[in-house]
Design an enzyme around this catalytic site. Structure first.
Site, PDB file in Angstrom:
ATOM      1  N   TYR A   1       0.853  -1.330   0.013  1.00 42.67           N
ATOM      2  CA  TYR A   1       0.115  -0.070  -0.025  1.00 42.67           C
ATOM      3  C   TYR A   1       0.859   1.324  -0.001  1.00 42.67           C
ATOM      4  O   TYR A   1       0.489   2.346   0.433  1.00 42.67           O
ATOM      5  CB  TYR A   1      -0.753   0.073   1.284  1.00 42.67           C
ATOM      6  CG  TYR A   1      -1.873  -1.238   1.072  1.00 42.67           C
ATOM      7  CD1 TYR A   1      -3.176  -1.086   0.413  1.00 42.67           C
ATOM      8  CD2 TYR A   1      -1.501  -2.340   1.770  1.00 42.67           C
ATOM      9  CE1 TYR A   1      -4.094  -2.179   0.326  1.00 42.67           C
ATOM     10  CE2 TYR A   1      -2.236  -3.414   1.665  1.00 42.67           C
ATOM     11  CZ  TYR A   1      -3.731  -3.197   1.210  1.00 42.67           C
ATOM     12  OH  TYR A   1      -4.751  -4.224   0.998  1.00 42.67           O
ATOM     13  N   SER A   2       2.141   1.094  -0.374  1.00 45.66           N
ATOM     14  CA  SER A   2       3.113   2.191  -0.193  1.00 45.66           C
ATOM     15  C   SER A   2       3.030   3.515  -1.004  1.00 45.66           C
ATOM     16  O   SER A   2       2.535   3.263  -2.185  1.00 45.66           O
ATOM     17  CB  SER A   2       4.562   1.863  -0.579  1.00 45.66           C
ATOM     18  OG  SER A   2       5.368   2.716  -0.552  1.00 45.66           O
ATOM     19  N   ASN A   3       2.771   4.558  -0.283  1.00 45.81           N
ATOM     20  CA  ASN A   3       2.790   5.874  -1.008  1.00 45.81           C
ATOM     21  C   ASN A   3       4.002   6.179  -1.783  1.00 45.81           C
ATOM     22  O   ASN A   3       3.963   6.887  -2.551  1.00 45.81           O
ATOM     23  CB  ASN A   3       2.833   7.073   0.051  1.00 45.81           C
ATOM     24  CG  ASN A   3       1.652   6.918   1.040  1.00 45.81           C
ATOM     25  OD1 ASN A   3       0.403   6.578   0.565  1.00 45.81           O
ATOM     26  ND2 ASN A   3       1.796   7.308   2.313  1.00 45.81           N
TER      27      ASN A   3
ATOM     28  N   ILE B   1       5.821   3.854  -3.101  1.00 42.57           N
ATOM     29  CA  ILE B   1       5.713   3.040  -4.539  1.00 42.57           C
ATOM     30  C   ILE B   1       4.680   3.852  -5.613  1.00 42.57           C
ATOM     31  O   ILE B   1       5.146   3.985  -6.707  1.00 42.57           O
ATOM     32  CB  ILE B   1       4.913   1.665  -4.340  1.00 42.57           C
ATOM     33  CG1 ILE B   1       6.234   0.623  -3.712  1.00 42.57           C
ATOM     34  CG2 ILE B   1       4.369   0.877  -5.649  1.00 42.57           C
ATOM     35  CD1 ILE B   1       7.237   0.330  -4.702  1.00 42.57           C
TER      36      ILE B   1
END
Ligand code: PLP
Length: 307
Positions: free
Chosen positions: A66-68, A70
């Site tokens: 869910y990485s911002n 990424i």
């Protein structure tokens, strides 16, 4: 090249602030770029420049599902005409969650590795294996914190911010805090709210600041008790607060970073941590893209678009 919208400080009015004799403004980094919003814009800016100037054609980075970071890297790479590879922790679960779906739709190649393998991401052998697999790339570490990221986060505060007495921000890896620490003035206090569980964060920030030879002119305080159970963990009180904040001010917060930082700041105001006359600047570090994935993962409703 990443070009920002003008960043603005939004003045906030509320009974609690009047009662306590403090003022509050919010630096809306969530609006800094239509897609690469928040602190990741500043962290990526000089890394992209470096990758281009060194003739790389590909960015490779690491992140959770869910990485911002990424999502932001996928956008920034596309905008710069670079290819992007995301090494993602965990299994390839289909259909992809909104964050990974977005990253993939922007052309990022997603490469899933087990949690065990992911832990080796800073090891030389692991990175060599990646080069063998993907060819040449410019590596951006997980969370995006390196020397050039901190050069970027030193541009978050501008001379118009010297009037604030306290500056509050969320902490993940601490790259944002480090850039702010390098630029605060003698009369300013920087307050970091850890999104992670554990007292280790104090040592970690200390090491980071020493490693990058940052000598803050003002004071630095870190709070480690507002993690709500740990990274990406939450409690009903946090969700209620995010809704309260949206209803009062029309500003969307995320439950991973900015919700916790704003909650902590509000709690500190309520508990008279700030002296009368304090002028507080809360950095809204962005992260709103993650709300969709959070809603999907938990079934909990969140605001998703600021009014
Ligand atoms: C990544 C992130 C942070 C943490 O930034 P660090 O520089 O890693 O401390 C804070 N807020 C948001 C919204 C983020 O995406």
């Amino acid at each position: 090249m990443l070009t920002p919208n003008e960043v603005m400080n939004q003045a906030i009015q509320h009974r609690l602030l009047r009662e306590k004799g403090v003022t509050l403004s919010i630096k809306r980094l969530d609006l800094v770029h239509p897609q690469v919003s928040g602190n990741k814009f500043f962290k990526l800016k000089y890394n992209i420049e470096e990758a281009l100037s060194k003739g790389h054609q590909t960015l490779l980075t690491f992140g959770g599902a869910y990485s911002n970071h990424i999502a932001a890297t996928a956008f920034a790479a596309q905008e710069a005409g670079l290819k992007a590879i995301g090494i993602i922790r965990g299994e390839n679960i289909q259909p992809l969650n909104p964050t990974l779906e977005l990253a993939q739709s922007l052309g990022m190649i997603l490469h899933f590795v087990s949690r065990e393998e992911y832990r080796k991401k800073t090891e030389e052998q692991f990175q060599l294996d990646l080069s063998r697999k993907f060819g040449d790339f410019y590596l951006v570490p997980e969370g995006g914190t390196n020397q050039l990221a901190i050069k970027g986060t030193q541009e978050i505060l501008t001379p118009e911010d010297y009037s604030f007495s306290q500056i509050v921000t969320a902490i993940g890896t601490g790259g944002t805090l480090a850039g702010l620490a390098a630029t605060i003035k003698k009369h300013q206090s920087l307050i970091g709210i850890s999104s992670l569980k554990g007292t280790f964060i104090h040592q970690e920030i200390q090491s980071l600041i020493e490693f990058y030879k940052i000598e803050p002119k003002g004071s630095l305080t870190i709070f480690d008790q507002y993690h709500f159970g740990g990274y990406a963990k939450y409690k009903p009180g946090l969700i209620d607060f995010i809704w309260m904040f949206y209803q009062e001010f029309g500003i969307v917060l995320d439950p991973i970073y900015t919700g916790k930082a704003a909650f902590a700041m509000w709690d500190l105001i309520q508990n008279n941590y700030f002296q009368k006359g304090s002028s507080i600047l809360l950095i809204h570090t962005g992260g709103i893209q993650g709300n969709l994935g959070f809603m999907e993962r938990t079934g909990i409703n969140l605001p998703i678009l600021s009014k």
